[in-house]
Design a protein around this motif. Structure first.
Motif, PDB file in Angstrom:
ATOM      1  N   LYS A   1     -13.953 -38.598 -17.701  1.00 25.63           N
ATOM      2  CA  LYS A   1     -14.111 -39.988 -16.773  1.00 25.63           C
ATOM      3  C   LYS A   1     -14.945 -39.926 -15.603  1.00 25.63           C
ATOM      4  CE  LYS A   1     -10.327 -42.594 -18.490  1.00 25.63           C
ATOM      5  NZ  LYS A   1      -9.401 -41.517 -19.525  1.00 25.63           N
ATOM      6  N   THR A   2     -15.361 -38.814 -15.295  1.00 25.99           N
ATOM      7  CA  THR A   2     -16.017 -38.759 -14.162  1.00 25.99           C
ATOM      8  C   THR A   2     -17.755 -39.163 -14.449  1.00 25.99           C
ATOM      9  OG1 THR A   2     -16.453 -36.393 -14.726  1.00 25.99           O
ATOM     10  CG2 THR A   2     -14.812 -36.963 -13.085  1.00 25.99           C
TER      11      THR A   2
ATOM     12  N   ALA B   1     -22.299 -49.642  -7.687  1.00 24.62           N
ATOM     13  CA  ALA B   1     -21.065 -49.851  -7.256  1.00 24.62           C
ATOM     14  C   ALA B   1     -20.712 -49.815  -5.772  1.00 24.62           C
ATOM     15  CB  ALA B   1     -20.353 -48.986  -7.911  1.00 24.62           C
TER      16      ALA B   1
ATOM     17  N   GLN C   1     -21.864 -43.608   1.896  1.00 22.47           N
ATOM     18  CA  GLN C   1     -21.320 -43.435   0.742  1.00 22.47           C
ATOM     19  C   GLN C   1     -22.303 -42.972  -0.493  1.00 22.47           C
ATOM     20  OE1 GLN C   1     -19.733 -47.360   0.442  1.00 22.47           O
ATOM     21  NE2 GLN C   1     -17.633 -46.669   0.845  1.00 22.47           N
TER      22      GLN C   1
ATOM     23  N   ARG D   1     -14.366 -44.310  -1.374  1.00 21.06           N
ATOM     24  CA  ARG D   1     -15.398 -45.274  -1.811  1.00 21.06           C
ATOM     25  C   ARG D   1     -14.410 -46.377  -2.543  1.00 21.06           C
ATOM     26  NH1 ARG D   1     -19.682 -43.400  -5.578  1.00 21.06           N
ATOM     27  NH2 ARG D   1     -18.460 -41.456  -5.861  1.00 21.06           N
TER      28      ARG D   1
ATOM     29  N   ALA E   1     -13.269 -49.740  -3.595  1.00 22.18           N
ATOM     30  CA  ALA E   1     -14.208 -50.873  -3.522  1.00 22.18           C
ATOM     31  C   ALA E   1     -13.163 -51.897  -2.604  1.00 22.18           C
ATOM     32  CB  ALA E   1     -14.199 -51.707  -4.696  1.00 22.18           C
TER      33      ALA E   1
ATOM     34  N   PHE F   1     -14.683 -57.929  -1.964  1.00 28.40           N
ATOM     35  CA  PHE F   1     -14.107 -57.206  -3.249  1.00 28.40           C
ATOM     36  C   PHE F   1     -12.450 -57.370  -2.814  1.00 28.40           C
ATOM     37  CE2 PHE F   1     -12.333 -54.543  -6.163  1.00 28.40           C
ATOM     38  CZ  PHE F   1     -13.185 -54.384  -7.125  1.00 28.40           C
TER      39      PHE F   1
ATOM     40  N   ASP G   1     -13.856 -56.597 -10.888  1.00 30.55           N
ATOM     41  CA  ASP G   1     -15.136 -56.263 -11.534  1.00 30.55           C
ATOM     42  C   ASP G   1     -15.174 -54.890 -11.468  1.00 30.55           C
ATOM     43  OD1 ASP G   1     -17.778 -55.779 -11.631  1.00 30.55           O
ATOM     44  OD2 ASP G   1     -18.537 -57.702 -10.462  1.00 30.55           O
TER      45      ASP G   1
ATOM     46  N   GLU H   1     -17.488 -53.022 -12.707  1.00 31.37           N
ATOM     47  CA  GLU H   1     -18.870 -52.364 -12.409  1.00 31.37           C
ATOM     48  C   GLU H   1     -19.248 -52.226 -10.778  1.00 31.37           C
ATOM     49  OE1 GLU H   1     -23.070 -53.417 -14.500  1.00 31.37           O
ATOM     50  OE2 GLU H   1     -22.183 -55.102 -13.540  1.00 31.37           O
ATOM     51  N   LEU H   2     -18.681 -53.264  -9.949  1.00 29.04           N
ATOM     52  CA  LEU H   2     -18.532 -52.871  -8.499  1.00 29.04           C
ATOM     53  C   LEU H   2     -17.806 -52.009  -8.205  1.00 29.04           C
ATOM     54  CD1 LEU H   2     -19.119 -56.506  -6.830  1.00 29.04           C
ATOM     55  CD2 LEU H   2     -20.544 -54.856  -7.134  1.00 29.04           C
ATOM     56  N   ALA H   3     -16.684 -52.050  -8.912  1.00 29.89           N
ATOM     57  CA  ALA H   3     -15.756 -50.741  -8.356  1.00 29.89           C
ATOM     58  C   ALA H   3     -16.152 -49.496  -8.684  1.00 29.89           C
ATOM     59  CB  ALA H   3     -14.312 -51.208  -9.133  1.00 29.89           C
ATOM     60  N   GLY H   4     -17.202 -49.321  -9.803  1.00 22.70           N
ATOM     61  CA  GLY H   4     -17.637 -48.047 -10.012  1.00 22.70           C
ATOM     62  C   GLY H   4     -17.436 -47.348 -11.202  1.00 22.70           C
ATOM     63  N   GLU H   5     -16.335 -47.697 -11.938  1.00 19.29           N
ATOM     64  CA  GLU H   5     -15.955 -47.304 -13.079  1.00 19.29           C
ATOM     65  C   GLU H   5     -15.289 -48.361 -14.065  1.00 19.29           C
ATOM     66  OE1 GLU H   5     -13.565 -43.747 -12.262  1.00 19.29           O
ATOM     67  OE2 GLU H   5     -15.218 -42.532 -11.410  1.00 19.29           O
TER      68      GLU H   5
ATOM     69  N   TYR I   1     -12.802 -47.812 -16.243  1.00 16.54           N
ATOM     70  CA  TYR I   1     -11.408 -47.379 -16.759  1.00 16.54           C
ATOM     71  C   TYR I   1     -10.254 -48.069 -16.181  1.00 16.54           C
ATOM     72  CZ  TYR I   1     -14.638 -43.821 -18.129  1.00 16.54           C
ATOM     73  OH  TYR I   1     -16.001 -43.149 -18.511  1.00 16.54           O
TER      74      TYR I   1
ATOM     75  N   PHE J   1     -11.892 -40.259  -6.144  1.00 18.05           N
ATOM     76  CA  PHE J   1     -12.700 -41.515  -6.616  1.00 18.05           C
ATOM     77  C   PHE J   1     -13.631 -41.411  -8.172  1.00 18.05           C
ATOM     78  CE2 PHE J   1     -16.451 -44.220  -7.032  1.00 18.05           C
ATOM     79  CZ  PHE J   1     -15.959 -45.578  -6.705  1.00 18.05           C
ATOM     80  N   ASN J   2     -14.170 -40.035  -8.024  1.00 23.47           N
ATOM     81  CA  ASN J   2     -14.986 -39.812  -9.281  1.00 23.47           C
ATOM     82  C   ASN J   2     -14.194 -39.583 -10.611  1.00 23.47           C
ATOM     83  OD1 ASN J   2     -16.993 -39.097 -10.905  1.00 23.47           O
ATOM     84  ND2 ASN J   2     -18.100 -37.410  -9.496  1.00 23.47           N
ATOM     85  N   GLY J   3     -13.756 -40.555 -11.167  1.00 21.26           N
ATOM     86  CA  GLY J   3     -12.821 -40.476 -12.580  1.00 21.26           C
ATOM     87  C   GLY J   3     -11.512 -41.288 -12.189  1.00 21.26           C
TER      88      GLY J   3
END
Lengths: 341, 341, 341
Positions: free
Chosen positions: A2-3, A21, A224, C41, C43, C50, C184, C186-190, C192, C257-259
């Motif tokens: 997921k990362t 993002a 960020q 991060r 959103a 957002f 969104d 894509e804007l949120a970053g992932e 999932y 955040f990363n995941g």
């Protein structure tokens, strides 16, 4: 998984547009932090009153806050697997950003060139920052060297964009309403106007700032920007954290107040190189060279083109006899700023 | 040379008024940073609601934010070539400053005295901070020892101003609207009112804070104070960065919350000495002594005069047998604060 | 003695309600600092736009800003003489907090149990944060081990509260208006969503942050947490400053955040343990485990229950063969977050 593994060279194609993002609303908090992190004293960004005397509705956020915010968003998509940040071109500030504005960022791939070693390639992107009204506030080209994930991936067709050596004076955007006819040089800090600077003039900005780990990490997180080399002391073998190049840009630009107090607003970034890495403990100094001068469409608002050099040493040597950057040079930036004519 | 060399002793004359550069708009961002840099917990500056219960329109910016901002602007004009910051007197806070206000600063030279060695002299200035409406918000006298550029420059006529040993209680300004009749001591943090303090009472404020380079540089830049001794580790032979004296003032004042939580607003600075230099790594503690108590023109609003001492050691020794400041003493400040009667 | 000695075990009684001092108005300044101190991060907390697309009036302040502010106020009354912070339970975020809101905090003692050694005891409190309208915004239970002042003081009747192992999904509060139907990713970053996570799934969040003294002190002061172990390098024999556990919580949550970019809002804290102390110089990493998933009352808004582990090492070992936390584990936190279904 997921990362985010980041994109590799073979993941890019010319014409591809990547929305980055995490939009970001900027407030007076980001400005206060910017003024704590850098010795920034430009009157236009420091004072709502001064900005109003120059025709703006209030003090905008410092130009480089906008640059770092837009740039930071692009890092997870563009430079997470970058080996090197190679250059900037055609950067233009298109509209001031004020506290309360929300910035988004997107990049279009405008060039690709695989390296002859087959292990990496150069990716050229044009990145655009937009505000909450969808208006572009900043655009710039940068190019980075990115690793390939799969060394057997076929090389893309080489496509290197033609980039202007510098933004033409006629393409500089003067913010709507800006005028310098009631400009107060005493309040701004120095008497020098565009006419007081000579082509080729070199200004040593006198002061030095010794850099600390906590500072550059606060700054880089604020934008960020998540590149691990800036934060993780276990990442490099030497245990050093590489300082985000933008930190050096802001430091040098702020130091250049001393001698260039009236070069108020950066309106274009013509080019730039992070000549050598910057690490905590270095004492950063700056000097500038006047490269060009121009009029703008607005009477009284001039433009000055400057080379801004950050150095971990003293003096104004840029390159050695071999033509390479001197070992102390950290940054060589070429930009246009607006200044009272 | 376009950079600012600073003024030297012979550049000052009595009666001269210097407008300092770079007005500054302060926001909630500066307040948040102040509360991150110092353990500040005064309820009036921490909470809009508490401030309204005391008759103010919202929480003002901490009194010392105003002091540092006004002081910082004067540095390039007054103390860039100072050998020592010798003293303060007749400091008065004249009007609260709120987020969104813009501060300017100017100084009038009110005294000059060349030293007998002929190499330097003492410059006395009365510095005034004003808001965007031109209303004075703070004034104080400070005197500094400044080097001469030209040792052959003639000595000016000696003129030493008569300065009050302390601001008279009748000259203290109570902010318009301030009242303490609905003051909630539980929310403020301690039950003690003016009547609970005895003349001569000494309060050890218990806590200590070990100081870091990044912190004092963030603070000092925030006030746009550019004196290079604070930032450049190559400036002194010992490689140390001298911590801005105002950082120590704010640290000690914030630590004094523990025992003086209701001494809400500083309204006067009667005097002050930076007894010994402060460097990163020191653990700063504070103690206070009650010097005087007074009524103000507003019933229920009392004034307490305090000696605030910051020390890098423990205990409450101010001076040694020789009458000199004990080596651990960093700051000896004399101020008036408003406190519920 | 005017300074606060803190409460000792025998000073607490079940049913006692303690109003904590110093209400605090939070602004965009605190948010900017939060985003500089942690690689946050999310959103919803980063962008007003957002947040509006999710039905909220603007971006709220990060959930953990609220937690730290409410917690910090309780320190002088609850944990000044604490030997250990033992646990958290039944934490619920009840209402978003926005820039300009003022928070107060109070605690009710809900349990007491003297230790068999007679020297200390465990105090259970339910702490509630309220905004300027008196509306509760956060409540949680924590229990701490507190020293006795007088070893001869009689032991109170033992009273240990029954605490839920986790907040039931039906008790989670979805902020009024929140909806994720135009979310969104894509804007949120992932990409999932709740359905993409499997029970038992473990996510290593990749990045690491090496922690500096200046950073954790800035953070801890920002929450007006005054516990001296965090600030005073002379307090412990080893000269180390213990990092506030909440700093580690925020660092780990931001790294996650990363995941888990779409696990937007923490709505409950089910439990938590500060497994080992954190000190400056450690490189903190994080991993998460999906413990549960649930629907909420709002269609499209799901809830994910996560174990969040911060570690000073690599890998995802939580406990050794002896059942104790592995020596690298700093934090084991159990929380619910809202996530698009």
């Amino acid at each position: 998984m997921k990362t985010n593994p980041g994109r590799f060279f073979e993941d890019y194609s010319v014409g591809q547009v990547i929305r980055h993002a995490v939009p970001r609303t900027l407030s007076g908090g980001e400005r206060a932090l910017y003024h704590a992190l850098y010795p920034a004293r430009g009157a236009l960004y420091s004072s709502d009153d001064f900005a109003r005397s120059c025709g703006l509705p209030q003090g905008p956020l410092d130009d480089l806050i906008v640059f770092h915010t837009v740039f930071g968003k692009s890092v997870p998509d563009i430079s997470l697997n970058a080996v090197a940040n190679l250059g900037y071109a055609e950067g233009r500030f298109l509209k001031p950003v004020y506290p309360g504005d929300t910035l988004c960022s997107s990049s279009e791939v405008i060039g690709l060139k695989q390296n002859s070693n087959g292990k990496s390639g150069v990716v050229y992107v044009r990145t655009t920052g937009t505000n909450q009204h969808g208006e572009p506030v900043l655009e710039y080209v940068r190019w980075v060297m990115v690793r390939k994930r799969d060394l057997d991936a076929p090389a893309p067709e080489t496509s290197v964009p033609e980039l202007a050596e510098a933004v033409a004076p006629g393409d500089l955007i003067v913010p709507e309403g800006l005028r310098f006819d009631e400009y107060d040089t005493e309040l701004a800090g120095e008497p020098y106007r565009l006419g007081d600077y000579a082509l080729g003039e070199v200004i040593e900005h006198v002061d030095g700032v010794t850099v600390e780990e906590a500072e550059h990490m606060l700054a880089t997180r604020l934008w960020q920007n998540t590149a691990k080399v800036h934060f993780d002391a276990t990442h490099r073998e030497d245990g050093k954290r590489l300082i985000y190049g933008g930190h050096v840009i802001s430091l040098a630009r702020a130091l250049s107040f001393n001698g260039l107090a009236n070069a108020q607003m950066i309106v274009a970034i013509n080019g730039g190189a992070h000549a050598n890495p910057c690490f905590s403990g270095m004492t950063v100094r700056a000097w500038s060279e006047v490269l060009d001068k121009a009029e703008t469409a607005v009477p009284g608002v001039g433009a000055i083109r400057l080379r801004l050099v950050a150095s971990a040493g003293r003096g104004t040597e840029l390159r050695g006899a071999d033509g390479k950057y001197a070992p102390d040079v950290l940054l060589d930036l070429d930009y246009w700023a607006l200044i009272p004519a």
